[in-house]
Scaffold this motif. Structure first.
Motif, PDB file in Angstrom:
ATOM      1  N   GLY A  26      58.794  35.636  69.909  1.00 17.80           N
ATOM      2  CA  GLY A  26      60.121  35.915  69.389  1.00 17.80           C
ATOM      3  C   GLY A  26      60.341  35.361  68.000  1.00 17.80           C
ATOM      4  O   GLY A  26      61.113  35.926  67.207  1.00 17.80           O
ATOM      5  N   ALA A  27      59.672  34.265  67.688  1.00 16.02           N
ATOM      6  CA  ALA A  27      59.815  33.629  66.370  1.00 16.02           C
ATOM      7  C   ALA A  27      58.787  34.131  65.362  1.00 16.02           C
ATOM      8  O   ALA A  27      58.811  33.723  64.201  1.00 16.02           O
ATOM      9  CB  ALA A  27      59.679  32.110  66.521  1.00 16.02           C
ATOM     10  N   ASP A  28      57.884  35.027  65.795  1.00  9.84           N
ATOM     11  CA  ASP A  28      56.798  35.496  64.943  1.00  9.84           C
ATOM     12  C   ASP A  28      57.111  36.899  64.429  1.00  9.84           C
ATOM     13  O   ASP A  28      56.963  37.889  65.152  1.00  9.84           O
ATOM     14  CB  ASP A  28      55.495  35.505  65.744  1.00  9.84           C
ATOM     15  N   ARG A  29      57.519  37.000  63.190  1.00  9.81           N
ATOM     16  CA  ARG A  29      57.936  38.296  62.637  1.00  9.81           C
ATOM     17  C   ARG A  29      56.756  39.242  62.388  1.00  9.81           C
ATOM     18  O   ARG A  29      56.963  40.424  62.118  1.00  9.81           O
ATOM     19  CB  ARG A  29      58.731  38.085  61.355  1.00  9.81           C
ATOM     20  N   SER A  30      55.532  38.730  62.487  1.00 10.25           N
ATOM     21  CA  SER A  30      54.377  39.612  62.323  1.00 10.25           C
ATOM     22  C   SER A  30      54.113  40.441  63.577  1.00 10.25           C
ATOM     23  O   SER A  30      53.402  41.442  63.527  1.00 10.25           O
ATOM     24  CB  SER A  30      53.124  38.794  61.973  1.00 10.25           C
ATOM     25  N   VAL A  31      54.690  40.021  64.707  1.00  8.25           N
ATOM     26  CA  VAL A  31      54.524  40.770  65.955  1.00  8.25           C
ATOM     27  C   VAL A  31      55.607  41.840  66.040  1.00  8.25           C
ATOM     28  O   VAL A  31      56.793  41.545  65.988  1.00  8.25           O
ATOM     29  CB  VAL A  31      54.598  39.842  67.187  1.00  8.25           C
ATOM     30  N   ARG A  32      55.174  43.087  66.189  1.00  9.09           N
ATOM     31  CA  ARG A  32      56.109  44.217  66.196  1.00  9.09           C
ATOM     32  C   ARG A  32      56.370  44.753  67.594  1.00  9.09           C
ATOM     33  O   ARG A  32      57.383  45.414  67.844  1.00  9.09           O
ATOM     34  CB  ARG A  32      55.564  45.338  65.311  1.00  9.09           C
ATOM     35  N   ALA A  33      55.446  44.513  68.521  1.00  7.64           N
ATOM     36  CA  ALA A  33      55.612  44.975  69.903  1.00  7.64           C
ATOM     37  C   ALA A  33      54.725  44.124  70.801  1.00  7.64           C
ATOM     38  O   ALA A  33      53.795  43.461  70.331  1.00  7.64           O
ATOM     39  CB  ALA A  33      55.254  46.451  70.027  1.00  7.64           C
ATOM     40  N   VAL A  34      55.014  44.157  72.095  1.00  6.38           N
ATOM     41  CA  VAL A  34      54.272  43.355  73.064  1.00  6.38           C
ATOM     42  C   VAL A  34      53.819  44.253  74.214  1.00  6.38           C
ATOM     43  O   VAL A  34      54.587  45.100  74.686  1.00  6.38           O
ATOM     44  CB  VAL A  34      55.149  42.218  73.635  1.00  6.38           C
ATOM     45  N   VAL A  35      52.574  44.087  74.644  1.00  4.63           N
ATOM     46  CA  VAL A  35      52.058  44.763  75.830  1.00  4.63           C
ATOM     47  C   VAL A  35      51.785  43.696  76.882  1.00  4.63           C
ATOM     48  O   VAL A  35      51.123  42.687  76.587  1.00  4.63           O
ATOM     49  CB  VAL A  35      50.783  45.563  75.526  1.00  4.63           C
ATOM     50  N   LEU A  36      52.299  43.907  78.092  1.00  2.00           N
ATOM     51  CA  LEU A  36      52.107  42.961  79.193  1.00  2.00           C
ATOM     52  C   LEU A  36      51.190  43.598  80.225  1.00  2.00           C
ATOM     53  O   LEU A  36      51.550  44.598  80.856  1.00  2.00           O
ATOM     54  CB  LEU A  36      53.454  42.604  79.817  1.00  2.00           C
ATOM     55  N   ALA A  37      49.984  43.039  80.379  1.00  2.00           N
ATOM     56  CA  ALA A  37      48.975  43.592  81.274  1.00  2.00           C
ATOM     57  C   ALA A  37      48.553  42.529  82.282  1.00  2.00           C
ATOM     58  O   ALA A  37      49.130  41.436  82.329  1.00  2.00           O
ATOM     59  CB  ALA A  37      47.776  44.093  80.464  1.00  2.00           C
ATOM     60  N   ALA A  38      47.535  42.840  83.085  1.00  2.00           N
ATOM     61  CA  ALA A  38      47.079  41.893  84.100  1.00  2.00           C
ATOM     62  C   ALA A  38      45.597  42.068  84.375  1.00  2.00           C
ATOM     63  O   ALA A  38      45.064  43.176  84.279  1.00  2.00           O
ATOM     64  CB  ALA A  38      47.880  42.074  85.391  1.00  2.00           C
TER      65      ALA A  38
END
Length: 270
Positions: free
Chosen positions: A50-62
């Motif tokens: 959330g604090a990292d502006r370089s991250v544009r999207a998140v994928v949650l896998a397993a």
């Protein structure tokens, strides 16, 4: 990779690729159950993202054949030996898990679940808490608490905000396992793809999102969840204020200018 919260191997892995943070639940031997350590690791990593502006999207896998089996019932059951039969612990761990789920909703970046295998109970809640979800065609979903005398009350919160009331109650009252195609029909997942392709599809969706203005996406996600809790009139008033403010952003000016000039926009995130 997230720092482990115990001396054991970390329950959560992270890799970054082209502005996309991929988080992988990594407790396959325990069916990726949401243990204290895994809830803690997810909470910490979501805060970092959330604090990292370089991250544009998140994928949650397993990892492994199960996406997430819900709460770690073995871990919870041991606390029945406490003087209060586990009352304080149960309230604490459920509160921590609920706070983690809310972090996903409040995260500035969109979160996409990539589901293979089964997502059950709080694992199904985890999928419902994500903004989007891609599922392999053999994936299955279930809120089976009613079958063991423990109604899925916290998963109910996420389900009731994603599915119609009748569909949510169907899952909660019957406790039956539904296939990916039915989950898509109900609105729990967005895409059903060939088995083993969920991560690839989630990455494809994430890449599309990552190509947009980060400012616009952040504004839009926040406004979406805010207006969802309002009355119709309040929602329109709020959305109008948000859109008017958004019009003043440099990216909106650039995007509109690009349309009028028939060229590709150059985003600055401002």
């Amino acid at each position: 990779m997230n720092a482990p919260t115990t001396t054991d191997a970390p329950p959560l892995l992270r890799r970054d690729e082209a502005g996309i943070a991929v988080l992988t639940l990594d407790r396959p031997a325990s069916r990726n159950a949401l243990s204290e350590a895994l809830i803690g690791a997810l909470t910490e990593e979501l805060d970092r993202i959330g604090a990292d502006r370089s991250v544009r999207a998140v994928v949650l896998a397993a990892s492994g054949p199960v996406f997430c089996a819900g709460h770690d019932l073995k871990e919870m059951t041991t606390r029945r030996k406490d003087a209060d039969r586990g009352r304080a612990y149960f309230a604490e761990i459920l509160g921590r898990c609920s706070a983690m789920m809310q972090r996903i909703v409040r995260l500035p970046q969109p979160v996409i679940a990539a589901v293979e295998g089964i997502a059950t109970a709080a694992g199904c809640q985890l999928v419902a808490s994500c903004d989007l979800a891609a599922a392999g065609e053999k994936a299955r979903f279930c809120t089976p608490g009613v079958n063991i005398g423990l109604f899925c009350s916290t998963p109910m919160v996420a389900l009731s905000r994603n599915l119609s009331r009748k569909h949510a109650m169907e899952m909660l009252l019957l406790g039956e396992t539904i296939p990916a195609a039915e989950a898509a029909r109900m609105g729990l997942v967005n895409r059903v793809v060939p088995a083993g392709s969920a991560v690839a599809e989630a990455m494809r969706l994430a890449a599309i999102i990552a190509s947009k203005s980060t400012l616009t996406v952040r504004i839009g996600k926040k406004a979406f969840y805010e207006q969802a809790e309002m009355t119709l009139a309040e929602a329109y008033d709020h959305a109008s204020r948000v859109m008017a403010e958004n019009m003043l952003a440099r990216d909106a000016e650039e995007g509109i200018g690009a349309v009028l000039e028939k060229r590709q926009p150059i985003w600055t995130g401002e």
